[in-house]
Scaffold this motif. Sequence first.
Motif, PDB file in Angstrom:
ATOM      1  N   GLU A   1     -10.495  -5.160  34.836  1.00 39.24           N
ATOM      2  CA  GLU A   1     -10.243  -6.593  34.754  1.00 39.24           C
ATOM      3  C   GLU A   1     -10.521  -7.240  36.113  1.00 39.24           C
ATOM      4  N   SER A   2     -11.259  -8.339  36.104  1.00 40.07           N
ATOM      5  CA  SER A   2     -11.566  -9.008  37.358  1.00 40.07           C
ATOM      6  C   SER A   2     -10.306  -9.632  37.935  1.00 40.07           C
ATOM      7  N   THR A   3     -10.297  -9.822  39.252  1.00 34.90           N
ATOM      8  CA  THR A   3      -9.147 -10.450  39.893  1.00 34.90           C
ATOM      9  C   THR A   3      -8.985 -11.892  39.439  1.00 34.90           C
ATOM     10  N   THR A   4     -10.092 -12.577  39.173  1.00 33.26           N
ATOM     11  CA  THR A   4     -10.014 -13.946  38.640  1.00 33.26           C
ATOM     12  C   THR A   4      -9.266 -13.960  37.317  1.00 33.26           C
ATOM     13  N   ASP A   5      -9.616 -13.039  36.415  1.00 27.19           N
ATOM     14  CA  ASP A   5      -8.906 -12.959  35.131  1.00 27.19           C
ATOM     15  C   ASP A   5      -7.440 -12.599  35.339  1.00 27.19           C
ATOM     16  N   LEU A   6      -7.169 -11.764  36.326  1.00 29.15           N
ATOM     17  CA  LEU A   6      -5.787 -11.389  36.641  1.00 29.15           C
ATOM     18  C   LEU A   6      -4.991 -12.616  37.080  1.00 29.15           C
ATOM     19  N   LEU A   7      -5.572 -13.438  37.936  1.00 27.23           N
ATOM     20  CA  LEU A   7      -4.901 -14.657  38.397  1.00 27.23           C
ATOM     21  C   LEU A   7      -4.707 -15.649  37.251  1.00 27.23           C
ATOM     22  N   ILE A   8      -5.645 -15.684  36.322  1.00 31.57           N
ATOM     23  CA  ILE A   8      -5.500 -16.562  35.150  1.00 31.57           C
ATOM     24  C   ILE A   8      -4.371 -16.067  34.267  1.00 31.57           C
ATOM     25  N   ARG A   9      -4.341 -14.773  33.970  1.00 29.22           N
ATOM     26  CA  ARG A   9      -3.280 -14.222  33.119  1.00 29.22           C
ATOM     27  C   ARG A   9      -1.901 -14.398  33.738  1.00 29.22           C
ATOM     28  N   ALA A  10      -1.851 -14.326  35.106  1.00 27.54           N
ATOM     29  CA  ALA A  10      -0.560 -14.443  35.790  1.00 27.54           C
ATOM     30  C   ALA A  10      -0.113 -15.893  35.933  1.00 27.54           C
ATOM     31  N   GLY A  11      -0.961 -16.836  35.568  1.00 31.34           N
ATOM     32  CA  GLY A  11      -0.559 -18.243  35.621  1.00 31.34           C
ATOM     33  C   GLY A  11      -0.698 -18.876  36.990  1.00 31.34           C
ATOM     34  N   PHE A  12      -1.596 -18.354  37.844  1.00 29.66           N
ATOM     35  CA  PHE A  12      -1.826 -18.944  39.158  1.00 29.66           C
ATOM     36  C   PHE A  12      -2.954 -19.967  39.134  1.00 29.66           C
ATOM     37  N   ILE A  13      -3.970 -19.726  38.319  1.00 25.63           N
ATOM     38  CA  ILE A  13      -5.136 -20.613  38.270  1.00 25.63           C
ATOM     39  C   ILE A  13      -5.591 -20.791  36.826  1.00 25.63           C
TER      40      ILE A  13
END
Length: 579
Positions: free
Chosen positions: A61-73
């Motif tokens: 999983e890309s870090t961008t997708d990780l930040l999206i799933r975590a609710g940061f971006i």
Amino acid sequence: MRSCCSGQRIGILRRTSKCSTANFVSRSNKRPFTHATISHPRLSKFFLPLGSVTSAAGERESTTDLLIRAGFIRKSSAGIYSLLPLGIFVQRKLAAIIHRNMYMAGASEVSLPSLLSPTAWKTTGRWENTELYKLKDSSDAEFCLAPTHEEEITSLVSREVTSFRQLPLRLYQIGRKYRDEMRPRGGMLRGREFLMMDLYSFDTTTEAALSTYEEIKVAYRSIFDTIGIRYAVSEADSGSIGGDLSHEFHFITPVGEDTLITCDSCDYTANVEVAESYPSGEHIYDPDNVAVKYGLTTDSTLLVIYYPPDRFVNENLIKKELPLYDPSVRNPVSEFQRNGDPMLQRIIRIFDERVSEKSSLPDLPVSINIGNISTLRFPCVEVAPQSHPNELCPHCEEGTLLASRAVEVGHTFYLSTKYSAALKAHFTAEDGTKKPIQMGCYGIGVSRIISAVAEVTRDHYGLSWPVAICPFEVVIVTKPKSDKIDDLAIKLYQDLRKAGCEAVIDDRDDKSFGWKLSDSKFLGFPVSVVVGNNYLNDGRVDVECRRTGQSTICSPEQVADTVASILHIEKTTQRSSGP
């Protein structure tokens, strides 16, 4: 009780008693943060939507997708992202670190426009840059969205500074930039809209400008030391910004776009674009098998470059030695023959260090007076440790060169008079003469650092923020729907706050206790205080460090001291890739 308050951290949860939001001032940074006035911050009160991202089977999983799933971006469009509350908290902490160090470096904050007139850009020759977003207003006047601000700040200073008594001057801002990236990628690592700190320095002499350059590099080191991620400082190419001295600051990560060349015996580090190397031992190339490349300088000198046939010429190294080299000339030999008297024309033969002058060389492409031919020898091919190992470091000439991937997060440039001369930013010197101001420019990618830090520190559980820029230092995870646990959570929050720690209560009753425990790791808060069955059974709580995974069971009265001890260690730990 040991305090976990640090002079290098903003207090996003502190407020003085009986003060309004407008009057709140951070204890360490003296900057207002309106979200810090929340008396008992609870995740149930935050806008914290869960992202839904599907990764291809078997792919990381890309870090961008990780930040999206975590609710940061959230992604708005290609290369353009919105920051949600947790992302804003990270950004504000990062900005506060930058503000503090810029102030310590004697810089004054400004705010420059995003909509720029083309006049100065046409004067410096950069209006045709293909990354410019250009637009017209209702009267058909042209503008561009600012990709950088060298032209704008130089024009401003040219109108305001006239005497040596007004120098030196250092001006900076943190603002949005816009670049028409053909292939935006890596999420916020390479976007079309991004947040950046840019600093510009103005000095009277070359010596003063170079001294400023070194001072700002020290300030940059302080910024990245505070963030807490291991970084590398490399020699770099100045690119379209210009100048003849530049350094990049990098986080080492396999997903980085840049390649760094480092020595295993000394501190030599360079971007592969400008890296040099020397062959080990005797020349190992066939003397009868030499490749040749031609080039032309702006004063019509023909360059004849001899190099190994299995390597590529690094044009940056040619330009470093011969600044008048023009790599844009497509047919150097034809251009050379068309220009000037053959008796006056000059040729420079350049031998890469791996090629012997005794080699069987191709004939020169033109006839010329032998007295007009000169010879230079220096490393001029790309460095490639994977395909050509064991080459020697250009600094110590002993160490072996290694390659690693990295993401650039900061860049410093000494500009000399590139912009000041073109835009007539002059000052009157002590002797009464008019001179162009010596300049430097310095950038830090704020939004890029957020994504880069997330990439470098993530693990199989999710995000793992360093203390300096985490949204909250401590999350208090409570078992849902228990008044006794909720009362203790508030008491623990108050104890942590008195100790100077930044905490938030995860009181989301619509989520199971197990889900919240997993989410506390996924969101990456440095410390979790778990109030669950252990407390109901024997009055104890769990304190866990996110980075190490180590857990301590203690009484509620010991929580603040235990957390303070963990945070003290975490703040002094420089982190690298992985957990």
